[in-house]
Scaffold this motif. Structure first.
Motif, PDB file in Angstrom:
ATOM      1  N   ASP A 149       0.826  -1.210   0.000  1.00  0.00           N
ATOM      2  CA  ASP A 149       0.000   0.000   0.000  1.00  0.00           C
ATOM      3  C   ASP A 149       0.856   1.253   0.000  1.00  0.00           C
ATOM      4  O   ASP A 149       0.551   2.241  -0.677  1.00  0.00           O
ATOM      5  N   ARG A 246     -16.765   4.528   2.297  1.00  0.00           N
ATOM      6  CA  ARG A 246     -15.881   3.440   2.705  1.00  0.00           C
ATOM      7  C   ARG A 246     -16.376   2.733   3.962  1.00  0.00           C
ATOM      8  O   ARG A 246     -15.839   1.676   4.335  1.00  0.00           O
ATOM      9  N   ARG A 286     -17.567  -7.576  -0.149  1.00  0.00           N
ATOM     10  CA  ARG A 286     -16.586  -8.662  -0.085  1.00  0.00           C
ATOM     11  C   ARG A 286     -17.167  -9.828   0.705  1.00  0.00           C
ATOM     12  O   ARG A 286     -17.735  -9.643   1.783  1.00  0.00           O
ATOM     13  N   SER A 316      -7.286  -0.982   3.543  1.00  0.00           N
ATOM     14  CA  SER A 316      -6.215  -0.480   2.693  1.00  0.00           C
ATOM     15  C   SER A 316      -6.104   1.031   2.838  1.00  0.00           C
ATOM     16  O   SER A 316      -7.103   1.725   3.023  1.00  0.00           O
ATOM     17  N   ARG A 318      -4.894   2.837   0.398  1.00  0.00           N
ATOM     18  CA  ARG A 318      -4.831   3.353  -0.967  1.00  0.00           C
ATOM     19  C   ARG A 318      -6.113   4.082  -1.342  1.00  0.00           C
ATOM     20  O   ARG A 318      -7.209   3.760  -0.888  1.00  0.00           O
ATOM     21  N   THR A 320      -7.471   4.020  -4.287  1.00  0.00           N
ATOM     22  CA  THR A 320      -8.232   3.230  -5.247  1.00  0.00           C
ATOM     23  C   THR A 320      -8.832   1.980  -4.638  1.00  0.00           C
ATOM     24  O   THR A 320      -9.542   1.242  -5.323  1.00  0.00           O
ATOM     25  N   ASN A 321      -8.562   1.703  -3.366  1.00  0.00           N
ATOM     26  CA  ASN A 321      -9.076   0.499  -2.729  1.00  0.00           C
ATOM     27  C   ASN A 321      -9.505   0.799  -1.308  1.00  0.00           C
ATOM     28  O   ASN A 321      -8.896   1.620  -0.624  1.00  0.00           O
ATOM     29  N   TYR A 324      -8.632  -5.277   1.215  1.00  0.00           N
ATOM     30  CA  TYR A 324      -8.078  -6.376   0.445  1.00  0.00           C
ATOM     31  C   TYR A 324      -8.209  -7.663   1.253  1.00  0.00           C
ATOM     32  O   TYR A 324      -8.336  -7.646   2.485  1.00  0.00           O
ATOM     33  N   TYR A 354      -6.791  -7.426  -4.283  1.00  0.00           N
ATOM     34  CA  TYR A 354      -7.577  -6.198  -4.300  1.00  0.00           C
ATOM     35  C   TYR A 354      -8.662  -6.298  -5.378  1.00  0.00           C
ATOM     36  O   TYR A 354      -8.520  -7.027  -6.355  1.00  0.00           O
ATOM     37  N   ASP A 355      -9.731  -5.508  -5.187  1.00  0.00           N
ATOM     38  CA  ASP A 355     -10.837  -5.510  -6.145  1.00  0.00           C
ATOM     39  C   ASP A 355     -10.790  -4.341  -7.113  1.00  0.00           C
ATOM     40  O   ASP A 355     -11.160  -4.477  -8.285  1.00  0.00           O
ATOM     41  N   ARG A 356     -10.378  -3.164  -6.673  1.00  0.00           N
ATOM     42  CA  ARG A 356     -10.413  -1.954  -7.504  1.00  0.00           C
ATOM     43  C   ARG A 356      -9.017  -1.368  -7.629  1.00  0.00           C
ATOM     44  O   ARG A 356      -8.560  -0.677  -6.724  1.00  0.00           O
ATOM     45  N   ASP A 358      -8.458  -4.868 -10.260  1.00  0.00           N
ATOM     46  CA  ASP A 358      -8.163  -6.259  -9.939  1.00  0.00           C
ATOM     47  C   ASP A 358      -6.650  -6.438  -9.865  1.00  0.00           C
ATOM     48  O   ASP A 358      -5.978  -6.593 -10.880  1.00  0.00           O
TER      49      ASP A 358
END
Length: 412
Positions: A149, A246, A286, A316, A318, A320-321, A324, A354-356, A358
């Motif tokens: 991260d 979030r 998730r 996370s 980040r 963008t995420n 995770y 991670y999803d966003r 992938d």
């Protein structure tokens, strides 16, 4: 304590929880065996005992900042302090603890970090096997520069955070049945000046509060052999305006078993299901199988082998995420080479999904370490760590890192 622990840094501010009791076998493990000639004496203060130690040492790394444009090598200085004051009563208990660890890099000051933790706790016993407990701790820790991260956000220095943890728990035993419950409130606050950690990237924008409630039920059909059920609900709320999407609610249900096979083999395992739902319907919820297990094996009185595996959902940092899925597998071997010499080896693998977008990352860590006791007061710890990124996405380069560390320990 095994020497391998002294190479590790503080873990993530939000880590997977487990309510499974430790694996217990009838034979003593290498690190759990009593060594009267080398056991710390401590200081008796009435009904309390004061314990503590000071560590000081030097280390070397051939890759201090894996994301830096050029490979940076150099030495670093380590220092650590730990104190604990605990009651020595036959019933009830209170304790106060404090610890601090510092690493300084003479040629790379931006990589310096100082962690510390202070805490207090108490237990009130009710009857023979029932009790209630309260605890509080304040933690200053950091995410290492090897953390994915941190690297993905192009940071090349440790990311500090503060965490306050309030805990309350209770346990009630009725013959072979044990019921338990706990609640935890945890805050996570990232730190840094605006030039280093802009709010739009880290800082206050990733601060959150986490509340966890848990209930357990266990049935013991023989000593060291239990079956149990665990239910847990976790609510996470982000503080920064604009990041309410979030926020999440996670529930999980697991069934567990702890079993002492022969006195030389033992295991614990819990398997179940975990679901995380986000406030924002745009974010993908998730869900995944949840598991946590440990196998303990004593091939001889001088060797202990421990295998641990765990799957969890972590927050996370980040942009963008949100989170995770983390899968961790660890193998530890402790061996008593001499009465006063313990050597250890650890092999650890970790995968993050991670999803966003992938993305995934796979890291491997190997550690060789030794602890030599000279007497009750003085010991020496030496370790070598090999860190390697086996696979990564999002343009983060793979890397390797070799780290050597030598410490002296002075104990009360």
């Amino acid at each position: 304590m095994a020497a391998a622990a002294f190479i590790a840094t503080w873990s993530l501010p939000a880590v997977a929880q487990t309510s499974l009791p430790d694996v217990v076998v009838r034979s003593p493990t290498v690190t759990g065996r009593l060594r009267p000639d080398y056991a710390p004496a401590g200081v008796r203060l009435g009904g309390f005992r004061l314990d503590g130690n000071v560590d000081a040492g030097v280390g070397y790394s051939d890759n201090l900042a894996p994301t830096a444009p050029e490979r940076l090598t150099g030495i670093f200085l380590d220092e650590a302090l730990r104190l604990s004051l605990s009651s020595d009563w036959t019933r009830h208990a209170v304790s106060v603890t404090a610890s601090q660890a510092t690493r300084r890099h003479p040629d790379a000051g931006s990589l310096d970090w100082t962690d510390y933790q202070v805490g207090l706790g108490g237990r009130y016993d009710i009857g023979r096997a029932s009790s209630v407990s309260l605890g509080y701790s304040h933690i200053r820790g950091h995410l290492e520069v090897t953390d994915f991260d941190v690297q993905q956000s192009t940071l090349n220095r440790p990311l500090p955070f503060d965490s306050d943890v309030f805990q309350a728990s209770g346990i009630a035993a009725f013959n072979r049945i044990t019921l338990g419950g706990s609640a935890e409130y945890r805050t996570v606050r990232y730190n840094g000046d605006e030039a280093f950690l802009p709010r739009r990237t880290f800082g206050d924008g990733r601060d959150y509060d986490r509340v966890t409630g848990e209930a357990t039920a266990a049935y013991s059909f023989l000593p060291g052999r239990d079956v149990m059920m665990i239910t847990r609900v976790t609510d996470i709320s982000y503080l920064h305006k604009g990041l309410e999407n979030r926020d999440s609610l996670t529930w999980e249900v697991l069934a567990g078993l702890r079993y002492d096979l022969t006195g030389l083999w033992g295991f614990r395992v819990a398997v179940g299901y975990r679901q995380r739902d986000y406030e924002d319907p745009v974010l993908r919820d998730r869900s995944s199988p949840a598991f946590e297990g440990q196998l303990l094996y004593l091939p001889s009185p001088l060797t202990t082998v421990t295998l641990t595996a765990q799957r969890s959902i972590e927050e996370s940092t980040r942009a963008t995420n949100v989170s995770y899925t983390r899968t961790l597998v660890r193998l530890n071997v402790d061996h008593e080479l001499l009465r006063n010499v313990i050597v250890s080896a650890e092999l650890r693998g970790e995968r993050r999904n991670y999803d966003r977008p992938d993305e995934s990352v796979t890291d491997a860590v190997g550690i060789l370490s030794a602890q030599v006791f000279f007497n009750r007061r003085v010991s020496m710890l030496a370790s070598y760590q090999r860190y390697e990124r086996l696979q990564a996405s999002a343009g983060i380069q793979e890397f390797d890192q070799n780290l050597f560390l030598l410490r002296l320990r002075f104990t009360l």
